[in-house]
Scaffold this active site. Structure first.
Site, mmCIF file in Angstrom:
data_model
loop_
_atom_site.group_PDB
_atom_site.id
_atom_site.type_symbol
_atom_site.label_atom_id
_atom_site.label_comp_id
_atom_site.label_asym_id
_atom_site.label_seq_id
_atom_site.Cartn_x
_atom_site.Cartn_y
_atom_site.Cartn_z
ATOM 1 N N GLU A 1 42.073 20.161 -32.962
ATOM 2 C CA GLU A 1 42.687 19.175 -32.024
ATOM 3 C C GLU A 1 44.074 19.237 -32.270
ATOM 4 O OE1 GLU A 1 40.927 15.072 -32.347
ATOM 5 O OE2 GLU A 1 38.968 15.955 -31.341
ATOM 6 N N GLU B 1 32.587 18.649 -30.938
ATOM 7 C CA GLU B 1 32.759 17.443 -31.469
ATOM 8 C C GLU B 1 32.033 16.642 -30.074
ATOM 9 O OE1 GLU B 1 35.865 15.469 -33.091
ATOM 10 O OE2 GLU B 1 36.388 17.268 -34.228
HETATM 11 O O1 AHR Z 1 34.939 13.257 -35.797
HETATM 12 C C1 AHR Z 1 36.079 12.267 -36.027
HETATM 13 C C2 AHR Z 1 37.211 12.764 -35.580
HETATM 14 O O2 AHR Z 1 37.119 12.919 -34.372
HETATM 15 C C3 AHR Z 1 37.678 14.177 -35.996
HETATM 16 O O3 AHR Z 1 38.146 14.289 -37.174
HETATM 17 C C4 AHR Z 1 38.732 14.607 -35.105
HETATM 18 O O4 AHR Z 1 38.522 15.960 -34.767
HETATM 19 C C5 AHR Z 1 38.374 13.834 -33.841
HETATM 20 O O5 AHR Z 1 39.393 13.183 -33.158
#
Ligand code: AHR
Length: 493
Positions: free
Chosen positions: A172, A291
Site C-alpha cells: 500500500e 487483502e
Molecule cells: O490488514 C490490516 C491492514 O490493512 C494492513 O496492514 C494494510 O495493508 C491495510 O491497510
C-alpha cells in the site's frame, strides 16, 4: 420469488487458481504473538506454535499466506527476525505503535507454514528500505549458492532454501499512512529497481506490484497506470485491496457491495491491458487481491490504544452473520473473476480481522466468516462457469441494479461435481432456485449446505457457535434459498 441460474458446460471463465483461497498473517496485534505463536500454551509445539491453530488452518486448506505485512513490512528489517533468538532486538514498531520482539521471523514462519501445509507469499520492505535488502532476502530464502546470505541461512540451521515463489514489492505505498509513503512515480521507480535485482538473484520468482490501497483512493487509476508504466516488464501481478463495512446499518446495501468488488477487478484488469497494449507487450499482468474482508468496527483502533505494547488486542473484529454472507459473496467474486485474479488473501487469518480466534491459555474458536471460506476453499475447485442470473433486483445506494441472488458455479471435473455457491440478499423473501444446465447428462444432488440465522447480528463467541452451517435436505435440483442466507449446493454428474 424465483431465481433462474443458467450455466453451460462449455461456457468457462477459467480454471480457478487455488491461490485465490490464500490468507494473510501480519506482525500486528495478536496475529503472530499469542495467535499462531504462544510457547506457554498447552498445545504449543517445540517451536512455540499452537497446534490447535495449525489444525484449524489446515482444515481450511489455505494454499498461500502473505507475510509479514501489511503496513508492518514498510518498517521491517528482516534480519532482526533471524539467528539466535536471545540476540534478536526488541524494537518500536511504527505501523501499529507496538513492540516487536522478533521472536518470530522468516525462519520460524516458514516452519509454521510447512506445518500448516501452506506456502509463503513474502513481502519486502520498500518503505524504509529498498533493493539492497530485498535482493539479500531473496538470496537468504531461495538460493543454494556459497554466498553470504545463503550461508547466513545455513548458519541459522536451514540447509535447504525455503523456495518462496511469490513476492510482494512493498505494501500500500499509495497510502499516506504507510511508513515512507511514496508517489506513484517514486514507487514505480523503486519497485522496478527492486524487481530487477530480485529477479536477477532468482529468475523463478513471481512479483506483485502495489496497486491502490482501495478503489476509493483519490489516486486510484492514475496510480495503477504510472506504476505499471514503470514496472510492467518486471512484474507478474498488480495488487488490489478492499475492506467493506456496514457503517449505516443498511444490510441490503452492504450485501450489494460485492458488485463494487467486481467493478474494481474489472477496472484494474482493464488498466493492466491498457498498459499492455501501450507497451505492445505479449505479457499479461494478472491480479493479486491480496487483502480483502469486512473490516470497519475496529478501524483506527491503534490510534486510541496504549502505545508500545507486546501483542496488543488490535483489530479483533467480532464478525456477525451478515458479515459471513458478504464474505461468501466476495469469495464468489474471486471465483467469477478467476481469469484475472490468480491470488487472493482474506485479511487476515488469526485474531486480526480473522476467521480464527485464540484465547490466551485457552481454546481456539471460529468466527462466522470461517464457514464460507471453509466451503469455498474445499469445494470451489475446478473451472468457474459463466453464470446467468435471472431474478428480481433492488437498487443499491449507487443506483445499481442488484439481483437478489449472487452466485458462482464451479465444475470440478476431478470429482465429477457441479458446485453452486449462492447468496440470497433479500431480507424478506425465500427464493426458489430454478437451475438450467447445458452439457451435463444427469445431475443428482449430493448436499445443500446453508448458513442462516434469523438475526443478522448474531455472532459466534469463544463459548457458543451461534452461526454455523446446516445440512438442508435436497432430493431434486429444486432448492429453496432462505431469506438472507449463504448456500453451497453440490451436484454429482
Ligand atoms: O490488514 C490490516 C491492514 O490493512 C494492513 O496492514 C494494510 O495493508 C491495510 O491497510
Amino acid at each position: 420469488m424465483k431465481a433462474k441460474i443458467s450455466v453451460e458446460k462449455n461456457n468457462v471463465i477459467d480454471k480457478i487458481d487455488r491461490r485465490i483461497y490464500g490468507s494473510f498473517i501480519e506482525h500486528l496485534g495478536r496475529a503472530v504473538y499469542n495467535g499462531i505463536y504462544e510457547p506457554t500454551h498447552k498445545c504449543a509445539d517445540e517451536l512455540g506454535f499452537r497446534r490447535d491453530v495449525i489444525d484449524l488452518v489446515k482444515s481450511l486448506n489455505v494454499p498461500i499466506v502473505r507475510y509479514p505485512g501489511g503496513n508492518f513490512v514498510s518498517g521491517y528489517n528482516w534480519e532482526d527476525g533471524t539467528g539466535p533468538r536471545h540476540l534478536r532486538p526488541k524494537k518500536l514498531e511504527l505501523a501499529w505503535f507496538s513492540v516487536e520482539t522478533n521472536e518470530v521471523g522468516v525462519d520460524e514462519f516458514q516452519e509454521w507454514a510447512k506445518r500448516a501445509g501452506t506456502d509463503v507469499m513474502m513481502a519486502v520492505n520498500l518503505g524504509t528500505r529498498g533493493p539492497d535488502e530485498a535482493r539479500a532476502l531473496v538470496e537468504y530464502c531461495n538460493l543454494e549458492t556459497d554466498t553470504y546470505y545463503a550461508n547466513m541461512r545455513r548458519k541459522n540451521g536451514f540447509d535447504k532454501p525455503f523456495g518462496f515463489k511469490v513476492w510482494c514489492l512493498g505494501n500500500e505505498m499509495d497510502g499516506w499512512w504507510q511508513i515512507c509513503h511514496k508517489t506513484a512515480e517514486e514507487y514505480g521507480r523503486a519497485a522496478t529497481e527492486a524487481a530487477k535485482v530480485m529477479k536477477w538473484v532468482d529468475p523463478s520468482i513471481e512479483l506483485v506490484a502495489c496497486g491502490s490501497a482501495d478503489a476509493n483512493m483519490p489516486t486510484f487509476g492514475e496510480w495503477e497506470r504510472t506504476v505499471l508504466d514503470h514496472t510492467y516488464d518486471y512484474v507478474d501481478y498488480l495488487s488490489l485491496h478492499c475492506y467493506f463495512g456496514n457503517y449505516d446499518g443498511d444490510t441490503k446495501n452492504f450485501l450489494a457491495r460485492v458488485e463494487e468488488m467486481d467493478r474494481f477487478i474489472k477496472t484494474t484488469s482493464d488498466i493492466c491491458d491498457e498498459i499492455k497494449s501501450k507497451k505492445n507487450s505479449d505479457k499479461t499482468v494478472n491480479l493479486s487481491f491480496d487483502e480483502w474482508n469486512v473490516w470497519y468496527r475496529t478501524k483506527d483502533e491503534e490510534k486510541k490504544a496504549e502505545k508500545w505494547q507486546y501483542a496488543p488486542h488490535l483489530l479483533e473484529e467480532k464478525y456477525n452473520f451478515e458479515d459471513a454472507i458478504l464474505v461468501g459473496c466476495m469469495l464468489m467474486s474471486l471465483q467469477n473473476n478467476c481469469d484475472r485474479v490468480k491470488i487472493g488473501c482474506i485479511a487476515q487469518l488469526v485474531n486480526v480481522i480473522a476467521p480464527i480466534m485464540t484465547e490466551e491459555g485457552a481454546d481456539a474458536w471460529v468466527q462466522t466468516i470461517f464457514y464460507p471460506y471453509f466451503y469455498a476453499s474445499l469445494y470451489g475447485n475446478g473451472k468457474a462457469l459463466k453464470v446467468g442470473i435471472d431474478c428480481p433486483s433492488y437498487k443499491s445506494k449507487e443506483g445499481w441494479d442488484v439481483p437478489y441472488v449472487y452466485s458462482s458455479v464451479i465444475d470440478n471435473e476431478e470429482s465429477g461435481e457441479l458446485v453452486l455457491f449462492l447468496a440470497n440478499r433479500s431480507l424478506e423473501c425465500d427464493i426458489e432456485l430454478v437451475l438450467s444446465v447445458d452439457g451435463y447428462e444427469s445431475l443428482t444432488p449430493i448436499e445443500h449446505i446453508m448458513l442462516y440465522h434469523d438475526d443478522l447480528n448474531a455472532q459466534n463467541t469463544k463459548d457458543v457457535q451461534n452461526v454455523k452451517p446446516k445440512n438442508v435436505k435436497i432430493d431434486s435440483l429444486n432448492a429453496t434459498l432462505k431469506k438472507h442466507s449463504w448456500n453451497m449446493i453440490r451436484l454429482k454428474y
